[in-house]
Design an enzyme around this catalytic site. Sequence first.
Site, mmCIF file in Angstrom:
data_model
loop_
_atom_site.group_PDB
_atom_site.id
_atom_site.type_symbol
_atom_site.label_atom_id
_atom_site.label_comp_id
_atom_site.label_asym_id
_atom_site.label_seq_id
_atom_site.Cartn_x
_atom_site.Cartn_y
_atom_site.Cartn_z
ATOM 1 N N ASP A 196 34.698 21.980 27.947
ATOM 2 C CA ASP A 196 35.883 22.788 28.215
ATOM 3 C C ASP A 196 35.839 23.964 27.245
ATOM 4 O OD1 ASP A 196 38.378 23.950 28.243
ATOM 5 O OD2 ASP A 196 39.501 22.115 27.857
ATOM 6 N N LYS A 222 42.949 33.417 29.081
ATOM 7 C CA LYS A 222 42.794 33.271 27.627
ATOM 8 C C LYS A 222 41.779 34.271 27.077
ATOM 9 C CE LYS A 222 43.874 28.344 27.957
ATOM 10 N NZ LYS A 222 45.278 28.377 27.553
ATOM 11 N N CYS A 361 50.052 20.155 25.823
ATOM 12 C CA CYS A 361 49.286 19.462 26.867
ATOM 13 C C CYS A 361 48.222 18.558 26.244
ATOM 14 C CB CYS A 361 48.640 20.445 27.840
ATOM 15 S SG CYS A 361 49.826 21.365 28.836
#
Length: 405
Positions: A196, A222, A361
């Site tokens: 990720d 991002k 999260c």
Amino acid sequence: MLPADLRADFPGLRTADGAPWHYLDTAATAQKPRAVIDAMARAMGEDYATVHRGVYARSANMTAAYEAAREAVARFVGGRADELIFTRGATEAINLVAQSWGRASLRPGDRIMLSQLEHHSNIVPWQLVAEATGAQIDVVPLTDDHRIDLEAAEAMITKRHKMVAFAHVSNVLGSVLDTARAAAMARSVGAKLLLDGCQAVPRLPLDLATLDCDFYAFSAHKLYGPTGIGALWVRGDLLESGEMLPYQGGGAMIDRVAFTGTTFAPGTQRFEAGTPAIAEAIAFHAAVDYVGAIGVEAIHALETRLTDRLRRELLAMNDVTVFGPTDSAGIVSFAIDDIHSHDLGTILDEAGVAIRAGHHCAQPLMDYLGVPATARASFGLYSADDDIDALLEGIARTRRLFGKA
């Protein structure tokens, strides 16, 4: 050294009345430079047409611009265009791997290795595919300084592990993964490695050609680009091997459709069903061009200096706990004794300082750290010492309001 006037490129760094806004939430989403905003506006306006289908000139021009965006994004991360799938974001990219590769490859008794610090987007898709296939999930603990404990992972991994899925950089702790060691571990048992890369791509120099992973997921927003688009890089031989089956059907991903059966387009195209995010892809191109012109190395150096300073300032406060390693990448998470991060975030907002407050999260990580939430300050290429000054002033004010100073 970054240009001194760089902030002028970012209209979002001012409040409605023109005052400076100290934005320390880039890890959640980056502000957009004017070059990205203008590229998006042109693509939605005078240049707009659909792609891949039209025989008229504007459609052909837009198709060329869309595919040029794929080339640019792939080049930015050191991959090839024919290895890059456009997705709605990193979340969809990981879900794509879980549903496409996972459902085709995992069997009862197979194992998936995750870590304690993963974002929900790198947990829940694997839980769903594990339920569907009978695979099981193992969770790697963290070291004392809050990195993925690769020594523990090496002791845990077996030939039953088919997938290792780790964050390249933690969105909460800023911990940077030793990717070479993680890759060697996965290769030792024949497992696939997914990284990720959401927090790594905007912060670290990257060359996927030498990273030795199988899948790399990241998002545009991002990386100073638009929301609604991201990318999944897939190692070329995996795309050609047939190990990944389409998991969404529709237009653009087919070769030939009949009611007796359908054949699919080759390579990345079979994973891009329907009309794509055209304007977003073109704005994504503008974002990687903007960041590339500045240089990720320069951005990393700036963020490293600011991160070091903020960690030092916070560690000097006896009622503050700072999480993550000393070399965290552009992200500082902390908690103040007896002050909830939401209260801190609200008071800081009144002073024109924006931080993230909550579980980010990453609820399993909060459970591991033994806190309900943290405050998180994260830097970007437009960040400066006055942002830290404003944050520290806001923390001092918050402590006074809570009778702690």
